[in-house]
Design a protein around this motif. Structure first.
Motif, PDB file in Angstrom:
ATOM      1  N   ARG A 147       0.886  -1.169   0.000  1.00  0.00           N
ATOM      2  CA  ARG A 147       0.000   0.000   0.000  1.00  0.00           C
ATOM      3  C   ARG A 147       0.919   1.213   0.000  1.00  0.00           C
ATOM      4  O   ARG A 147       1.045   1.910   0.984  1.00  0.00           O
ATOM      5  CB  ARG A 147      -0.914  -0.024   1.233  1.00  0.00           C
ATOM      6  N   LEU A 148       1.580   1.417  -1.113  1.00  0.00           N
ATOM      7  CA  LEU A 148       2.699   2.338  -1.194  1.00  0.00           C
ATOM      8  C   LEU A 148       2.355   3.778  -0.823  1.00  0.00           C
ATOM      9  O   LEU A 148       3.103   4.432  -0.113  1.00  0.00           O
ATOM     10  CB  LEU A 148       3.309   2.282  -2.596  1.00  0.00           C
ATOM     11  N   LYS A 149       1.240   4.287  -1.278  1.00  0.00           N
ATOM     12  CA  LYS A 149       0.915   5.693  -1.017  1.00  0.00           C
ATOM     13  C   LYS A 149      -0.154   5.832   0.052  1.00  0.00           C
ATOM     14  O   LYS A 149      -0.735   6.905   0.212  1.00  0.00           O
ATOM     15  CB  LYS A 149       0.479   6.372  -2.316  1.00  0.00           C
ATOM     16  N   GLY A 150      -0.426   4.751   0.757  1.00  0.00           N
ATOM     17  CA  GLY A 150      -1.400   4.805   1.831  1.00  0.00           C
ATOM     18  C   GLY A 150      -2.838   4.913   1.374  1.00  0.00           C
ATOM     19  O   GLY A 150      -3.708   5.249   2.171  1.00  0.00           O
ATOM     20  N   VAL A 151      -3.073   4.618   0.088  1.00  0.00           N
ATOM     21  CA  VAL A 151      -4.457   4.671  -0.413  1.00  0.00           C
ATOM     22  C   VAL A 151      -4.821   3.282  -0.941  1.00  0.00           C
ATOM     23  O   VAL A 151      -5.226   2.426  -0.170  1.00  0.00           O
ATOM     24  CB  VAL A 151      -4.634   5.751  -1.492  1.00  0.00           C
ATOM     25  N   ASP A 152      -4.633   3.054  -2.262  1.00  0.00           N
ATOM     26  CA  ASP A 152      -4.998   1.752  -2.791  1.00  0.00           C
ATOM     27  C   ASP A 152      -3.925   0.711  -2.484  1.00  0.00           C
ATOM     28  O   ASP A 152      -2.808   1.042  -2.063  1.00  0.00           O
ATOM     29  CB  ASP A 152      -5.316   1.818  -4.286  1.00  0.00           C
ATOM     30  N   SER A 153      -4.308  -0.544  -2.672  1.00  0.00           N
ATOM     31  CA  SER A 153      -3.431  -1.648  -2.281  1.00  0.00           C
ATOM     32  C   SER A 153      -3.484  -2.765  -3.311  1.00  0.00           C
ATOM     33  O   SER A 153      -4.492  -2.926  -4.020  1.00  0.00           O
ATOM     34  CB  SER A 153      -3.861  -2.190  -0.917  1.00  0.00           C
ATOM     35  N   THR A 154      -2.402  -3.525  -3.386  1.00  0.00           N
ATOM     36  CA  THR A 154      -2.321  -4.689  -4.258  1.00  0.00           C
ATOM     37  C   THR A 154      -1.908  -5.902  -3.442  1.00  0.00           C
ATOM     38  O   THR A 154      -0.989  -5.817  -2.615  1.00  0.00           O
ATOM     39  CB  THR A 154      -1.293  -4.463  -5.380  1.00  0.00           C
ATOM     40  N   LEU A 155      -2.597  -7.001  -3.653  1.00  0.00           N
ATOM     41  CA  LEU A 155      -2.251  -8.292  -3.047  1.00  0.00           C
ATOM     42  C   LEU A 155      -1.804  -9.218  -4.163  1.00  0.00           C
ATOM     43  O   LEU A 155      -2.495  -9.340  -5.179  1.00  0.00           O
ATOM     44  CB  LEU A 155      -3.463  -8.887  -2.329  1.00  0.00           C
ATOM     45  N   LYS A 156      -0.658  -9.843  -4.000  1.00  0.00           N
ATOM     46  CA  LYS A 156      -0.121 -10.728  -5.031  1.00  0.00           C
ATOM     47  C   LYS A 156       0.111 -12.127  -4.484  1.00  0.00           C
ATOM     48  O   LYS A 156       0.493 -12.304  -3.321  1.00  0.00           O
ATOM     49  CB  LYS A 156       1.198 -10.175  -5.568  1.00  0.00           C
ATOM     50  N   ILE A 157      -0.112 -13.104  -5.341  1.00  0.00           N
ATOM     51  CA  ILE A 157       0.191 -14.496  -5.018  1.00  0.00           C
ATOM     52  C   ILE A 157       1.132 -15.023  -6.097  1.00  0.00           C
ATOM     53  O   ILE A 157       0.840 -14.933  -7.282  1.00  0.00           O
ATOM     54  CB  ILE A 157      -1.079 -15.375  -4.972  1.00  0.00           C
ATOM     55  N   GLN A 158       2.271 -15.550  -5.679  1.00  0.00           N
ATOM     56  CA  GLN A 158       3.243 -16.065  -6.626  1.00  0.00           C
ATOM     57  C   GLN A 158       4.150 -17.079  -5.957  1.00  0.00           C
ATOM     58  O   GLN A 158       4.921 -16.690  -5.057  1.00  0.00           O
ATOM     59  CB  GLN A 158       4.077 -14.903  -7.188  1.00  0.00           C
ATOM     60  N   PRO A 159       4.129 -18.353  -6.324  1.00  0.00           N
ATOM     61  CA  PRO A 159       3.206 -18.981  -7.268  1.00  0.00           C
ATOM     62  C   PRO A 159       1.931 -19.449  -6.568  1.00  0.00           C
ATOM     63  O   PRO A 159       1.937 -19.757  -5.372  1.00  0.00           O
ATOM     64  CB  PRO A 159       4.010 -20.194  -7.738  1.00  0.00           C
ATOM     65  N   ALA A 160       0.848 -19.520  -7.296  1.00  0.00           N
ATOM     66  CA  ALA A 160      -0.428 -19.923  -6.703  1.00  0.00           C
ATOM     67  C   ALA A 160      -0.493 -21.441  -6.532  1.00  0.00           C
ATOM     68  O   ALA A 160       0.078 -22.204  -7.322  1.00  0.00           O
ATOM     69  CB  ALA A 160      -1.581 -19.450  -7.585  1.00  0.00           C
ATOM     70  N   LYS A 161      -1.198 -21.861  -5.483  1.00  0.00           N
ATOM     71  CA  LYS A 161      -1.470 -23.269  -5.224  1.00  0.00           C
ATOM     72  C   LYS A 161      -2.972 -23.500  -5.310  1.00  0.00           C
ATOM     73  O   LYS A 161      -3.766 -22.556  -5.193  1.00  0.00           O
ATOM     74  CB  LYS A 161      -0.962 -23.669  -3.835  1.00  0.00           C
ATOM     75  N   LEU A 162      -3.346 -24.761  -5.447  1.00  0.00           N
ATOM     76  CA  LEU A 162      -4.764 -25.105  -5.542  1.00  0.00           C
ATOM     77  C   LEU A 162      -5.541 -24.587  -4.329  1.00  0.00           C
ATOM     78  O   LEU A 162      -6.679 -24.108  -4.457  1.00  0.00           O
ATOM     79  CB  LEU A 162      -4.943 -26.614  -5.667  1.00  0.00           C
ATOM     80  N   GLU A 163      -4.906 -24.682  -3.140  1.00  0.00           N
ATOM     81  CA  GLU A 163      -5.597 -24.286  -1.914  1.00  0.00           C
ATOM     82  C   GLU A 163      -5.784 -22.774  -1.767  1.00  0.00           C
ATOM     83  O   GLU A 163      -6.396 -22.302  -0.818  1.00  0.00           O
ATOM     84  CB  GLU A 163      -4.878 -24.832  -0.670  1.00  0.00           C
TER      85      GLU A 163
END
Lengths: 112, 116
Positions: free
Chosen positions: B69-85
């Motif tokens: 949440r670099l600028k304290g406003v919007d945010s990004t959630l990342k998954i790498q690498p993804a699993k079935l669960e």
């Protein structure tokens, strides 16, 4: 470890009936107990909430009963309507924090 | 008042691929949360931000999940690498951060992730 245990998992009630959903907790560090309502494809929305120093709270057709000594609380829906069909989650908040711990959810169906 | 905005609405990926989710909280809300909701379960907090700082990430699988949440406003959630669960609905929520016990959380509609 399930910190907030909710039952039943699913509930079917006739229109006008009074569904009751129960929750139990162990951690005495919780200081706020909200209930959330979630419709399919939507995020949870706050329905009603209670603090542990209050035994009952009523908002419209929704009532929370709270038993601090038993560490249990429940949601009652009076005069239930088909539009109340949704998934209901109880939750608990840690004192001094905004983090919520949710129960497993109850899928409520109100038949016409 | 505009609600919490999330995108995309749906995402289907294969295991081991990466994926990112975006959230724009309600204007003026200092606290932002990412929750994971697995089918048939209640939401589980992954990470909580206060402005652009992390307050709680104790349940974030840090070997594969990251959030900013670099600028304290919007945010990004990342998954790498993804699993079935990791198949779940990822919910973003925000609150004013008034410090009140009964502070209200507002949830977005979520991103439904299917990992094949």
């Amino acid at each position: 470890q399930q910190q907030v245990k909710q039952s039943p998992q699913s509930l079917i009630v006739q229109k006008g009936g009074i569904p009751i959903i129960n929750c139990a907790y162990e951690n005495t560090a919780f200081d706020y107990f909200p209930w959330y309502q979630q419709f399919p494809g939507k995020g949870p929305a706050l329905l009603i909430a209670i603090r542990p120093d209050v035994s009952e709270k009523k908002e419209g057709r929704f009532t929370i009963s709270f038993n601090k000594s038993a560490k249990q609380f429940s949601l009652h829906i009076m005069d239930s309507q088909p539009g109340d069909s949704a998934t209901y989650f109880c939750a608990a908040k840690y004192q001094g924090a905004q983090k919520l711990v949710f129960g497993q959810g109850t899928r409520l169906t109100i038949n016409p | 008042e505009a609600g919490v905005a999330q995108s995309p609405r749906y995402k289907i990926i294969e295991k081991r691929q990466s994926v990112a989710f975006w959230c724009n909280p309600i204007s003026g809300h200092a606290t932002l949360y990412w929750y994971q909701q697995i089918l048939g379960q209640g939401p589980k907090l992954l990470i909580q931000f206060q402005n652009n700082g992390v307050v709680d990430d104790s349940q974030l699988p840090k070997d594969r999940f990251s959030a900013e949440r670099l600028k304290g406003v919007d945010s990004t959630l990342k998954i790498q690498p993804a699993k079935l669960e990791d198949s779940a609905v990822y919910l973003c929520a925000s609150s004013k951060s008034s410090g009140a016990t009964n502070e209200k959380l507002f949830f977005g509609s979520g991103t439904q992730l299917s990992v094949l």
